[in-house]
Scaffold this motif. Structure first.
Motif, PDB file in Angstrom:
ATOM      1  N   HIS A   1       0.825  -1.207   0.000  1.00  0.00           N
ATOM      2  CA  HIS A   1       0.000   0.000   0.000  1.00  0.00           C
ATOM      3  C   HIS A   1       0.866   1.267   0.000  1.00  0.00           C
ATOM      4  CE1 HIS A   1       0.965   0.909   4.203  1.00  0.00           C
ATOM      5  NE2 HIS A   1       0.836  -0.381   4.430  1.00  0.00           N
ATOM      6  N   GLY A   2       0.277   2.374  -0.438  1.00  0.00           N
ATOM      7  CA  GLY A   2       0.956   3.660  -0.353  1.00  0.00           C
ATOM      8  C   GLY A   2       1.116   4.108   1.092  1.00  0.00           C
ATOM      9  N   GLN A   3       1.831   5.190   1.270  1.00  0.00           N
ATOM     10  CA  GLN A   3       2.073   5.697   2.622  1.00  0.00           C
ATOM     11  C   GLN A   3       0.752   5.952   3.355  1.00  0.00           C
ATOM     12  OE1 GLN A   3       2.841   9.898   3.590  1.00  0.00           O
ATOM     13  NE2 GLN A   3       4.911   9.272   4.182  1.00  0.00           N
TER      14      GLN A   3
ATOM     15  N   ARG B   1      -1.731   8.407  -1.574  1.00  0.00           N
ATOM     16  CA  ARG B   1      -2.598   8.381  -2.758  1.00  0.00           C
ATOM     17  C   ARG B   1      -1.809   8.773  -4.002  1.00  0.00           C
ATOM     18  NH1 ARG B   1      -6.001  10.440   1.231  1.00  0.00           N
ATOM     19  NH2 ARG B   1      -5.618  12.603   0.612  1.00  0.00           N
ATOM     20  N   ALA B   2      -0.880   9.713  -3.854  1.00  0.00           N
ATOM     21  CA  ALA B   2      -0.040  10.091  -4.993  1.00  0.00           C
ATOM     22  C   ALA B   2       0.860   8.933  -5.408  1.00  0.00           C
ATOM     23  CB  ALA B   2       0.801  11.314  -4.631  1.00  0.00           C
ATOM     24  N   GLU B   3       1.387   8.194  -4.420  1.00  0.00           N
ATOM     25  CA  GLU B   3       2.227   7.035  -4.730  1.00  0.00           C
ATOM     26  C   GLU B   3       1.426   5.972  -5.483  1.00  0.00           C
ATOM     27  OE1 GLU B   3       5.403   7.086  -0.983  1.00  0.00           O
ATOM     28  OE2 GLU B   3       3.516   5.970  -0.803  1.00  0.00           O
ATOM     29  N   ALA B   4       0.182   5.768  -5.086  1.00  0.00           N
ATOM     30  CA  ALA B   4      -0.655   4.794  -5.775  1.00  0.00           C
ATOM     31  C   ALA B   4      -0.938   5.243  -7.212  1.00  0.00           C
ATOM     32  CB  ALA B   4      -1.959   4.582  -5.017  1.00  0.00           C
ATOM     33  N   THR B   5      -1.110   6.538  -7.402  1.00  0.00           N
ATOM     34  CA  THR B   5      -1.314   7.067  -8.757  1.00  0.00           C
ATOM     35  C   THR B   5      -0.079   6.828  -9.615  1.00  0.00           C
ATOM     36  OG1 THR B   5      -2.838   8.769  -7.958  1.00  0.00           O
ATOM     37  CG2 THR B   5      -1.807   9.148 -10.090  1.00  0.00           C
TER      38      THR B   5
END
Length: 231
Positions: A9-11, A33-37
């Protein structure tokens, strides 16, 4: 040849403040959420047939973000979370006229993060100052030593691998492309099996947040190729 995509998962909001999280159900941070994007853009050339996540929101959020930020990954299908069969409030696909348009997301507690017991909610740096950095590293990364009141990686693997072997692997053997969005330790449990790592080797394994790892899996369930999409 099937693809197996593993993504931590992202942070989360507790990752951001350096707390042990474990089973505490903390959502993603803005950065997460930015990392997941970003992970979604790295996976845009891949197609996914089925998705598995833990029951924890940070893993579910990561999976949904990856699938919806880049529609190509879904191959034109609509990702829909499949709730437990014994939950009557979440039925609704029984009369759906085209199930082939659905990309199922299955959630299961077997993929949850390891239970950190008495450490959950504590700041990692402060815990290291109290117990010693070496001891905290042992609790965090060793294979068979559990933190106080919690699970070891060996304990975590004992619930992860049966679910992987009985529920996830059959899709791969059918040639389906599978994504698992989960946690550092539930994924380390799977990677230990796939990469045939020893307890000593897995103790050194670090997984970045929302960094996809892609395996090619043959018809016998063996790994033929692996790539880490960290650039």
């Amino acid at each position: 040849m099937a693809k197996l995509i593993l993504t931590r998962h992202g942070q989360s909001l507790w990752n951001a403040v350096n707390k042990f999280t474990g089973w505490v159900d903390v959502p993603l941070s803005e950065r997460g959420r930015a990392e997941a994007t970003i992970a979604s853009t790295k996976l845009r050339e891949y197609r996914v047939d089925v998705v598995f996540t833990s029951k924890l929101i940070r893993a579910i959020e990561t999976a949904v973000c990856i699938l919806t930020e880049c529609d190509d990954i879904c191959g034109g299908k609509i990702p829909i979370i499949q709730h437990d069969d014994d939950d009557p409030d979440w039925k609704g696909l029984d009369n759906y006229d085209n199930p082939d348009e659905v990309l199922p997301i299955f959630t299961n507690a077997a993929l949850d993060e390891r239970y950190y017991g008495n450490l959950q909610g504590l700041n990692k740096a402060q815990t290291a100052a109290e117990y010693g950095a070496d001891q905290v590293q042992i609790w965090r990364r060793s294979y068979d030593i559990a933190p106080p009141g919690g699970e070891s990686l060996e304990d975590t693997q004992a619930r992860v691998l049966p679910y992987f072997n009985e529920t996830i692997l059959p899709y791969l053997l059918q040639g389906k492309n599978v994504m698992i969005a989960a946690h550092g330790n539930s994924l380390r449990s799977i990677i230990m099996k796939l990469d045939k790592l020893s307890g000593e080797e897995v103790a050194k394994l670090e997984l970045g947040t929302a960094v996809p790892i892609v395996y090619d899996i043959d018809e016998h369930g063996e790994v033929t190729h692996k790539v880490v999409l960290d650039l």
